[in-house]
Motif scaffolding. Sequence first.
Motif, PDB file in Angstrom:
ATOM      1  N   GLU A 149       3.709  -0.953  -0.580  1.00 51.57           N
ATOM      2  CA  GLU A 149       5.744  -0.515  -1.165  1.00 51.57           C
ATOM      3  C   GLU A 149       6.823  -1.622  -0.601  1.00 51.57           C
ATOM      4  N   ASP A 210       2.154  10.337  -1.644  1.00 44.30           N
ATOM      5  CA  ASP A 210       2.335   8.871  -2.520  1.00 44.30           C
ATOM      6  C   ASP A 210       2.081   9.859  -4.568  1.00 44.30           C
ATOM      7  N   GLU A 239      -0.918   2.270  -7.201  1.00 41.98           N
ATOM      8  CA  GLU A 239      -0.426   3.505  -6.122  1.00 41.98           C
ATOM      9  C   GLU A 239      -1.625   4.855  -6.242  1.00 41.98           C
ATOM     10  N   HIS A 242      -3.242   3.621  -3.023  1.00 41.55           N
ATOM     11  CA  HIS A 242      -2.426   4.520  -1.885  1.00 41.55           C
ATOM     12  C   HIS A 242      -3.517   6.181  -2.059  1.00 41.55           C
TER      13      HIS A 242
HETATM   14 FE   LIG Z   1       2.673   4.514  -2.528  1.00 42.00          FE
END
Ligand SMILES: [Fe+2]
Length: 466
Positions: A149, A210, A239, A242
Amino acid sequence: MNLYERIPNNVNLSDDKRLQRALEKWLPNFLSWWHDMGPDGFQEKDVWLRTAIDVGSEGWAHFDYVKMPDYRWGIFLEPAQKDAKVGFGDNYGQPAYQEVPGEFRNALRRIIVTQGDTEPASVEQQRLLGHTCPSLYDMRNLFQVNVEEGRHLWAMVYLRHGYFGRDGRDEADALLERRSGNPDKPRILEAFNQPCDDWLNFYAFTMFTDRDGKYQLSALAESGFEPLARTCRFMLTEEAHHMFVGDTGLSRVVKRTAQLMKQSEDVREVDGIPLDIIQKYINFWFSYSLDLFGGEISSNSADFFAAGLKGRFKEQDQYTDHIAAEGSFTMPVVENGKLASREVPLRNALNEVLRGEYVKDCEKGLARWNKALADEGLSDRLYLPNIRFHRHVGEYAGHYFDLEGNLITKEEFEQKKSEWLPTMEDREYVGSLMKPVTEVGKIANWIAPPTSGIKGKPFEFEYVRL
Ligand SMILES: [Fe+2]
Ligand SMILES: [Fe+2]
């Protein structure tokens, strides 16, 4: 790839002295923010992290022990496509924008600032979780999400500095000044001001919030503003991890709860998390994450699409009409105290279209968790609340709905609220289970271990050297 420069990058930063200087000036501010607001403790520990060293599909991720402050936060864009075109909207088919088009400057500014603000916000929300990790494997995943992030923040700051001149620089500074949950200088979007102070919150956040990121980034990866599209395409690869953390994390909690339910009628007696609390956390984070898509009927969404700045999910693969000037979209809205259908021009409904894609994706997660319940021989099932439930943005904000989406009164909502959303007692109970487990290969009682480790390593691996 200039990996060993002060700011690793694949954008030939050393050729642009002005930008390089600006970012080098921002770097110490970023590090001091990371020091103050990044993961609390553990900064001097070796964490087995992946670092981006190449944007190619092969080997973009390099795994090694790194101390978080030494993580190589860098600026990585997917390679430019030859003859890239604006893929949708009024300028469909024209050459992609390599610079910010004057008439769209404000719109683009808004898109990038809003996306950028979410990146440091989630790090702030998660900063204390290291102290209560259920295993070293989970601790490592938390820190991986946090450093990435941080890198996403770099990606957005690069766009601000590189393409927006002086006000871009000011806004890059402001990204480090707002604080999640601070009433005087809150983060822009509400989901990013909510506390994320236990691991059930963390898994639900990475699963649902997310995942909103995935859909926003996917829509921006279609952008006619090439530097934004290329940035977002690369962020999406990070991503994915995540969401994996959230999806599998919840799955492991559900599995463990199911096992404990067979041991005792009341899982609290055996230190498990009851299914109804898990359901309330789902209701909470799903509804806040739905708000992130914006109003159901939105002139911004129409403007962003017309300008070729923000497309639909898989715009190129999934649609043939990239102009979308004709169609319409019908949705229920509240009129005179009742739900009624309203037809709106398609371009004004694109937030809702994107939200619909997101909901479909979330449902797949629910199916996986319900399979975990079925595999343990239980008939209980988890579900997503209706998209109208507990909304603070858009057509349904200011009205009250039950979990099925029926319009109810404020009084009815208040009466049922403690059955639908986490109460203080629920949060305290979950909090009481959050005792750190940091022995290699050990795991907290309230969650099942993962089925495999990270990058070929077993679960029994020293993911963080304490
Ligand atoms: Fe993320
Ligand atoms: Fe991110």
